[in-house]
Design an enzyme around this catalytic site. Structure first.
Site, PDB file in Angstrom:
ATOM      1  N   LYS B  78       0.849  -1.198   0.000  1.00  0.00           N
ATOM      2  CA  LYS B  78       0.000   0.000   0.000  1.00  0.00           C
ATOM      3  C   LYS B  78       0.883   1.245   0.000  1.00  0.00           C
ATOM      4  O   LYS B  78       1.942   1.265   0.655  1.00  0.00           O
ATOM      5  CB  LYS B  78      -0.884  -0.049   1.262  1.00  0.00           C
ATOM      6  N   SER B 153      -9.754   1.318   2.995  1.00  0.00           N
ATOM      7  CA  SER B 153      -8.881   2.140   2.180  1.00  0.00           C
ATOM      8  C   SER B 153      -7.831   1.364   1.387  1.00  0.00           C
ATOM      9  O   SER B 153      -7.258   1.908   0.450  1.00  0.00           O
ATOM     10  CB  SER B 153      -8.167   3.156   3.072  1.00  0.00           C
ATOM     11  N   SER B 177      -9.885  -1.249   6.981  1.00  0.00           N
ATOM     12  CA  SER B 177      -9.285  -0.962   5.673  1.00  0.00           C
ATOM     13  C   SER B 177      -8.557  -2.117   5.005  1.00  0.00           C
ATOM     14  O   SER B 177      -8.175  -2.002   3.850  1.00  0.00           O
ATOM     15  CB  SER B 177      -8.334   0.232   5.795  1.00  0.00           C
TER      16      SER B 177
END
Lengths: 487, 487
Positions: B78, B153, B177
């Protein structure tokens, strides 16, 4: 119209702790380095970097708290204090808000009259320092973050100080304490200790008490500036009160800066800004639990504090307050002196040797008396030789200096340098006989001419000592000569 | 070589030289070139670097040298994890060109395991969001239906695994997330216990809630990645030391089913999910019951307050954590600033997107003087009550099972105008972060629109080994996790 006033001062003090590394990262504390060379992602506040508590800084803070007679919190935590400023890379400062590491203590300060006074300490907490903004680049300002993250101990006193000299005494005493503890270099010029006094007056006029608005004074970088700024504020506030009658109200605290060139306080900020620092516990750090075991381990490092030592030297060793103060100004001197006394020598003799010769030599060599290469035992031996009349005070200085260069004991040096005084009565008597024989006129003056007796006596003494090549003990010469002439 | 091999399969194939890492990486890069323009999983691709790394690993294997547990396997991370190579953008204009000066702990661990980091994945700006629509830099779609969101997310990390654009990925989970996008994209996602994986180098959103974890094709890969990334790191004060929680070998007993597994369910909670989700969860529970598990119905009295508490705590922390993005030290600086205050205000105004600003304002408000007790302190109390709910649940059961999300992937744009609806969709995941517990999302079916559904399993702190075994029990008798996109 009667008017008198009390000066009320409380101090907010920042002491920079002399740890090897910063408060929350591994950067070494090194000053005077090129800008932004003692930094890492943590103290630069880079994204994703996390703080890790420096245990040594916490121990130094606890130690100082103990020296200031504070209660040490057994559970404390770190809080974020939010404000935006370019020298603060995270835009929050890691500090301690509602659970300071130490609180409710006092510092005992020596006063000029030889007594002492206790000033209450409200709290002492640890925090990280900010960097420095510089404004030498024209349209731009520059930020140096070498200092960012340096551990600071913030100490807040109660408003118990009542004169400019008391404020200076507290500052100097605190400096002496933190240096004794070895927790700070405490050099005011270098910003290791920063004092921000809060000053106002309680004025009694016609039986009514008026409190003047509190001012906070900043930019004080010497004890002198600190003391003078208070005196200056006292006069300024008194004048202001007489001119305007303004008294203390919520929100009318102002900030003054010290102008060292013009030796006066200058208004910086009229009203106290209503800051909302939005304190909350720093979730990147864990709370600190101070166990009994840890606390007692730290307490064992405390040792005797300077004022206690100073008072003991007066009480137990019969020194003057002045001598005791000179000896305790630096811990190394005090400890060395104490050790020499314990080796068995007269304290005042050791004091004289140390203050008149030792400190001078140490100063020349930019070192401390314990690093001159002389053991306390040898210093005691030297003091004893003076005490026993084996050497003169002048010779003692010579021997002291020589001892810093060789590994010989004072007696050996005295012998080699022919500095031993002649104490042998027989030998001195022989010299006296010779001098009497050679100076009949002076002898008769000394014996029977009251006008010239004293001068003649001095002359005869001088002759004897000259014949001994300066080695005859003057005390013994005087005594024997007297006896001889009386006979 | 299939695009959908698990990381373990691929690792073993590379180690056995059935295929080379270079081939695997090249094939992945080709597929990214074909597919990612549609999916939008990646913010940056390290093609040259990845090929070089792969060649190096291939040489090591050919030379018979020992290699790490993820040798040659292409993985994605990420884009809120700091890397010294490429940019670390957090999906924000604020950090669009930011190059981190250090690698996150997990990046170091992946590199030490000889994994090939092929790229960095899209996310909601600063990990704030549940759909990846808040990325300021790219749109990510759900690989199962390009009109729908991938979740968030960590939407890019989930989409990349689902679309076969990496063998496994890392995400971060503050309120769901990892789990929610894993659920939306039909992959396995694990949010470890708070403190299990070092946050060092994870760009912080909510410090007390954030945790890095794997998104993978199955529980075995999640265990493999946990073996690599979990464990104590002295640079993160909140990282659990070995004395608190020994790091087990997550793969060792993975295939051992748990006898007499007691599963807690909260019927009132499950009832809030849409029918297809409820049905899939019920079916999954039946699978467990057929494996001998016992179903225990419980209540979680304070679960309903989780969202409210979360949006106070997370935003309070975020408001402080994101204060450092000020245009002074790094990141976006407004070209329109006339003075230093404007450097702050304009850089932040122009650099942050609307959701980030909304959360900063919420958090700033919650921490403000006069509101702190009513919001922040109360939220902490709720957090404690929720922890207690879990403590009680785990007195009766080994794990808690519930949906990951009340719905399957929703349409792009469906909720962007209604942030509150978006927040409420986090109902099942948020409490786990507040309690600091591990949570696993495993695929457990599809709805009528052929969209994946996720089952959430929660166990006690630092029992990821057990949690993964429970997930493995399910995956050993079901094949939802093996359903791949039609190529």
């Amino acid at each position: 119209m009667s008017l008198n006033y009390n000066i009320i001062v409380g101090l907010e003090i920042h002491v920079q702790l002399a740890t090897r590394t910063k408060m929350f990262c591994g950067c070494e504390l090194e000053f005077g380095q090129p800008p932004n060379t003692r930094v890492c992602p943590v103290c630069l506040g880079m994204p994703g970097a996390l703080p890790v508590m420096n245990k040594a800084a916490v121990e130094a803070a606890i130690l100082t708290g103990l020296a200031l007679n504070c209660t040490i919190s057994r559970f404390t935590k770190w809080d974020r204090k939010s404000y935006y400023y370019p020298d603060l890379p995270k835009n929050y400062q890691i500090s301690q808000y509602d659970l300071p590491l130490a609180e409710n203590g006092y510092i005992e300060i020596p006063l000029e009259d030889g007594t002492s006074k206790k000033i209450r300490i409200r709290r002492a907490h640890l925090e990280e320092d900010a960097g420095k903004n510089t404004h030498t680049l024209g349209n731009f300002s520059a930020v140096d973050l070498n200092r960012a993250g340096t551990p600071l101990l913030e100490i807040v006193t109660e408003p118990d100080l009542n004169s400019p000299s008391e404020v200076r005494q507290l500052a100097q005493e605190l400096q002496r304490i933190v240096r004794y503890l070895g927790v700070s270099e405490a050099d005011m010029q270098k910003g290791h200790m920063r004092f921000e006094p809060n000053v106002n007056l309680h004025i009694t006029q016609d039986g009514q008490v008026f409190k003047t608005p509190i001012t906070e004074v900043k930019n004080l970088n010497s004890f002198r500036a600190l003391e003078r700024s208070i005196a200056c504020e006292v006069n300024r506030q008194l004048d202001e009160f007489l001119a305007t009658g303004k008294t203390l109200q919520i929100g009318n605290k102002s900030t003054y800066g010290w102008d060292d060139v013009n030796q006066m306080t200058v208004l910086q900020r009229e009203k106290e800004e209503a800051h909302d620092y939005r304190y909350f516990p720093d979730p990147d750090l864990v709370p600190v639990a101070v166990s009994d075991e840890w606390l007692s381990r730290i307490a064992s490092r405390l040792g005797e504090l300077p004022l206690a030592m100073q008072q003991r030297f007066v009480r137990d060793y019969g020194l003057s307050d002045y001598d005791a103060q000179v000896l305790t100004a630096e811990k190394s001197t005090a400890v060395f002196f104490d050790a020499a006394v314990r080796c068995g020598a007269q304290p005042k003799r050791i004091c004289n040797l140390l203050t008149q010769t030792g400190l001078k030599l140490a100063n020349e060599k930019q070192t401390t008396v314990d690093a001159l290469g002389i053991s306390p035992g040898r210093l005691a031996a030297l003091a004893n030789m003076v005490e026993a009349g084996q050497i003169s005070a002048t010779s003692a200085t010579v021997i002291f200096e020589t001892m810093t260069q060789t590994d010989e004991d004072p007696a050996q040096i005295a012998e080699q340098k022919n500095l031993l005084q002649k104490n042998d009565a027989g030998e001195i008597e022989a010299l006296i006989e010779q001098v009497i024989w050679e100076n009949q006129k002076a002898v008769s003056d000394a014996k029977s001419n009251p006008k010239k007796a004293k001068k003649a006596m001095g002359f005869l003494m001088g002759q004897v000592i000259q014949k001994s090549k300066g080695q005859a003990n003057p005390k013994i010469v005087a005594e024997l000569l007297n006896r001889k002439l009386m006979a | 070589m299939s695009d959908f091999q698990t990381a373990l399969e691929l690792r073993d194939a590379i180690a056995a030289q059935h295929c080379s890492s270079t081939q695997a990486v090249q094939q992945m890069l080709n597929r990214i070139e074909q597919v990612d323009p549609t999916v939008g999983a990646y913010l940056s691709i390290f093609a040259d670097r990845a090929i070089q790394d792969a060649k190096r690993i291939d040489q090591k294997i050919a030379a018979g040298q020992p290699v790490g547990p993820l040798a040659g396997v292409p993985v994605a991370v990420k884009d809120n994890l700091c890397t010294t190579f490429g940019t670390t953008t957090c999906g924000s204009k604020m950090l669009e060109h930011f190059v981190a000066p250090y690698n996150a702990h997990v990046i170091e661990r992946l590199q030490a395991a000889d994994a090939i980091i092929i790229g960095k994945t899209n996310l909601d700006e600063f990990a704030m969001g549940s759909s990846t629509e808040n990325s300021a830099l790219r749109k990510t779609v759900n690989p199962w239906d390009s009109s729908r969101v991938a979740g968030g997310s960590s939407g890019g990390s989930a989409a990349a695994v689902a679309a076969g654009l990496c063998a496994a990925s890392l995400g971060s989970d503050t309120g769901g997330s990892i789990r929610q996008p894993a659920s939306f994209c039909g992959v396995t996602g694990l949010k470890p216990t708070y403190g299990r994986v070092s946050r060092y180098g994870l760009i912080t959103y909510g410090s007390s809630l954030d945790q890095i974890g794997p998104l993978t094709r199955d529980t075995a890969d999640a265990a493999l990645l946990m073996n690599i990334i979990a464990g104590h790191d002295s640079r993160d004060s909140t990282s659990a030391s070995e004395s608190i929680a020994v790091k087990p070998d997550y793969l060792a007993d993975l295939k051992q089913p748990i006898n007499g597994l007691r599963i807690a369910v909260v019927p009132t909670l499950n009832a809030g999910a849409e029918a297809s989700v409820q049905n899939a969860i019920e079916e999954a529970l039946k699978v467990y019951q057929s494996l001998g598990a016992e179903r225990i119905e419980i209540t979680m009295p304070h679960f309903d307050y989780a969202i409210a508490a979360y949006y106070v705590i997370a935003t309070a922390e975020a408001s402080s954590n994101l204060a450092r993005f000020d245009g002074v030290h790094y990141g976006y600086r407004s070209p329109n600033a006339g003075n230093y205050i404007e450097v702050y205000s304009k850089s932040r105004d122009e650099g942050f997107g609307p959701e980030v600003k909304r959360r900063i304002m919420l958090g700033t408000f919650a921490l403000s003087s006069g509101y702190y007790d009513a919001y922040y302190v109360k939220a902490l109390k709720v957090r404690n009550l929720i922890r207690q709910d879990f403590v009680k649940a785990f007195e009766k059961a080994d794990c808690l099972m519930l949906p990951v999300s009340p719905t399957t992937a929703f349409k792009i744009g469906e909720k962007t105008d209604d942030p509150l609806q978006m927040y409420l969709a986090d109902i099942y995941t948020i409490a786990v972060n507040l309690a600091g517990l591990p949570g696993l999302s495993v695929p457990c079916g599809f709805d009528a629109k052929n969209l994946p559904i996720g089952l959430q399993i929660i166990t006690n702190a630092f029992t990821e080994d057990k949690l993964l075994r429970i997930g493995q029990m399910y995956q050993s008798v079901t094949d939802w996790h093996k359903r791949n996109l039609p190529l």
